[in-house]
Design an enzyme around this catalytic site. Sequence first.
Site: not given
Length: 261
Positions: A89, A116, A153, A168
């Site tokens: 994160p 954690e 991809r 895309d």
Amino acid sequence: MTFDIVTIFPVMVEQALATGVLGRAIDRRTFDVTIRDLRDFTTGRHRVVDDVPYGGGPGMVLKPAPIFLALDAIEAERGNGVTVVLTSPQGARFTQETARRLSRLDHLVVVCGRYEGVDERVRERVTEELSIGDYVLTGGELPALVIVDAVARLLPGVVGDEQSVADDSFSRGLLDFPQYTRPAEVEFHAGPSDTRALKVPDVLLSGNHAEIRRWRKREAVSRTLERRPDLLAGAKLDDEEQQILQELQGALPFCDPAMEE
Ligand code: J9Q
């Protein structure tokens, strides 16, 4: 391209990668993934990968030594200086641009972090730390799979239709236009006495390909303006799209950028 994924949940990662487009591409040997069970790089009999945090507090922290040994083993096979990503994160945001950059590498190692935490010294051996977004997850396995999916991809031969990769949404910086398939009309039961016929826009059934192309452009630009105006700053619009955007912005006199997220 070869990916190495270091994880405490090898079965989860393996099952996800055995499925769908990526599973088929791996079967065809279009790219390669080696899953490394972090417990295989522990030294004690109990295969312990985590420990309590120094200084106290809740949760467990991934120990540095098994990760270092896993990376040593990977570098012994792949060569020194491989790019190592840690999912966390605290990382920089993973975007389509990151995916494009990573897809040019021969090898990519992804270390799955954990909620954690990971011993801070692991960062000494990591090239970059990446976050897929601001939400709390239990571990870095799903982020690692997101990264491998988005990177793989882009590799030649992984997705059947190369054109669909180039067209895309994020390659162009616009959201996709609406898609429809058969039947041309479906019943929608909106309530006990409210049944509606939902029809495919006539233009798509018209066979007029020039008009279809214009309609799709307009829909893509208007949706982007409505839902993701932030994307327009970096979008690569052709002359026609730019003109459509100006028209639509003229039609939205109260569109205040400060109101958007
Ligand atoms: C490892 N929440 O979250 C968003 N991108 C990565 C993560 C993450 C997490 C917990 C552990 C990565």
